[in-house]
Scaffold this active site. Structure first.
Site, PDB file in Angstrom:
ATOM      1  N   HIS A   1      33.965  45.814  36.016  1.00  0.00           N
ATOM      2  CA  HIS A   1      34.573  44.974  37.056  1.00  0.00           C
ATOM      3  C   HIS A   1      33.666  43.795  37.409  1.00  0.00           C
ATOM      4  O   HIS A   1      34.098  42.640  37.403  1.00  0.00           O
ATOM      5  CB  HIS A   1      34.843  45.826  38.306  1.00  0.00           C
ATOM      6  CG  HIS A   1      35.300  45.051  39.501  1.00  0.00           C
ATOM      7  ND1 HIS A   1      36.621  44.974  39.872  1.00  0.00           N
ATOM      8  CD2 HIS A   1      34.611  44.322  40.425  1.00  0.00           C
ATOM      9  CE1 HIS A   1      36.729  44.233  40.967  1.00  0.00           C
ATOM     10  NE2 HIS A   1      35.522  43.833  41.326  1.00  0.00           N
ATOM     11  N   GLU A   2      32.409  44.101  37.701  1.00  0.00           N
ATOM     12  CA  GLU A   2      31.505  43.043  38.163  1.00  0.00           C
ATOM     13  C   GLU A   2      31.204  42.022  37.060  1.00  0.00           C
ATOM     14  O   GLU A   2      31.100  40.822  37.326  1.00  0.00           O
ATOM     15  CB  GLU A   2      30.214  43.654  38.686  1.00  0.00           C
ATOM     16  CG  GLU A   2      30.383  44.546  39.910  1.00  0.00           C
ATOM     17  CD  GLU A   2      31.043  43.873  41.098  1.00  0.00           C
ATOM     18  OE1 GLU A   2      31.056  42.619  41.154  1.00  0.00           O
ATOM     19  OE2 GLU A   2      31.570  44.589  41.965  1.00  0.00           O
TER      20      GLU A   2
ATOM     21  N   HIS B   1      33.532  39.216  36.959  1.00  0.00           N
ATOM     22  CA  HIS B   1      33.179  38.097  37.846  1.00  0.00           C
ATOM     23  C   HIS B   1      32.157  37.177  37.182  1.00  0.00           C
ATOM     24  O   HIS B   1      32.229  35.954  37.311  1.00  0.00           O
ATOM     25  CB  HIS B   1      32.597  38.627  39.159  1.00  0.00           C
ATOM     26  CG  HIS B   1      33.591  39.290  40.050  1.00  0.00           C
ATOM     27  ND1 HIS B   1      34.804  38.734  40.364  1.00  0.00           N
ATOM     28  CD2 HIS B   1      33.543  40.481  40.714  1.00  0.00           C
ATOM     29  CE1 HIS B   1      35.466  39.532  41.196  1.00  0.00           C
ATOM     30  NE2 HIS B   1      34.713  40.610  41.411  1.00  0.00           N
TER      31      HIS B   1
END
Length: 306
Positions: free
Chosen positions: A217-218, A221
């Site tokens: 997920h990170e 980003h």
């Protein structure tokens, strides 16, 4: 033999000692949490404009922008722990975490080459309380090198009750000379990278979030992707995450609910299995085709060849 009075004094001293130790101990994420917390900040106006421009380009030239190029990302893992957690992250967890990243990003033709793994015992760094000092000392490579800091005691008091900070990452920005105010120059990008609660690594102690997908997920980003619930609205004037094939979503997902539809008047149900929502790890299984293409385009614009 001890008198009753001496025994009471001894017991009291033990209680006081435990209270002092507990107060001094660095915080550690609870093994059971109710919701995922991501500390990645909002996109800058410049990043939003990049998304708008790339979305337009992708519509005009879909073949040109499809994810055909294989991106190999030099990657450094930094395991940062308190003294009592020095052995919490095993070599097997490191290996499996890398495999999880490569499996998740393979459909986007993105792979990660682990060039270094460092181990550091520093209680201040392990809680995230001295981020600048940690990254200034540990960061490796260029702006195209992914540095992930796995902190055993990452914590934050800014999260809502029942929500734990599991990670955050820097969104891409320009690092060349002549930047607008607020951007940082090429010589000073040490803050770039991802901070991850080490307990979310595969077979870590954070129940529901321990398959290594917080890092997935990170890192999304880091490539420039936004949350699928960006701007938390069903308004037709909102472009949300600027990806056409992720349904509009007005609220983050907790757990793995069936049929969640926070914007019932918009096409599709909420993308709860998308890595950029807030679902549990077992619920996560995909980036959309549009997200895969966008990561390739963002890489070319911000991080390639730097």
């Amino acid at each position: 033999m001890w008198s009753t009075f001496s025994f009471l004094i001894f017991c009291l001293s033990m209680v006081i000692h435990k209270a002092i130790v507990d107060a001094a101990a660095p915080p550690k994420v609870a093994d059971n949490i109710l919701a995922r917390g991501c500390g990645t900040g909002p996109p800058s106006a410049a990043l939003r404009q990049s998304h708008i421009a790339l979305a337009y380009e992708e519509k005009l030239l879909p073949r040109k922008t499809s994810p055909s190029q294989t991106i190999m990302v030099d990657t450094a893992f930094h395991i940062v722990s308190t003294t009592d957690q020095a052995k919490a992250v095993t070599s097997s967890m490191v290996t499996t975490q890398l495999s999880q990243l490569n499996a998740a990003y393979s459909p986007a033709n993105i792979q990660f080459d682990l060039i270094s793994t460092t181990y550091t015992v520093n209680s201040a760094w392990a809680t995230g309380s001295n981020d600048a000092g940690m990254k200034g000392a540990l960061r490796q490579g260029t702006y195209g090198t992914l540095n992930i800091y796995f902190l055993t005691n990452l914590s934050s008091t800014a999260m809502a009750p029942g929500t734990a900070l599991l990670g955050f990452c820097t969104l891409p920005t320009n690092v060349t000379s002549g930047n607008p105010p607020g951007e940082f120059p090429l010589a000073d990008y040490s803050s770039d990278g991802c901070n991850i609660q080490a307990g979310t690594m595969p077979k870590g102690p954070v129940s529901g979030y321990n398959q290594g997908k917080t890092a997935v997920h990170e890192v999304g980003h880091w490539f420039g992707l936004l949350h699928t619930f960006q701007d938390t609205t069903c308004s037709t004037s909102s472009q949300g995450d600027y990806i056409d094939d992720t349904p509009q979503e007005s609220s983050a997902t907790s757990g793995c609910p069936t049929g969640k539809d926070s914007c019932p008047n918009a096409p599709g149900v909420d993308p709860i299995s998308n890595y950029m929502d807030y679902s549990t790890d077992a619920c996560y299984d995909q980036f959309s085709p549009g997200q895969r293409t966008r990561m390739q385009q963002m890489w070319k614009q911000y991080r390639a060849n730097l």
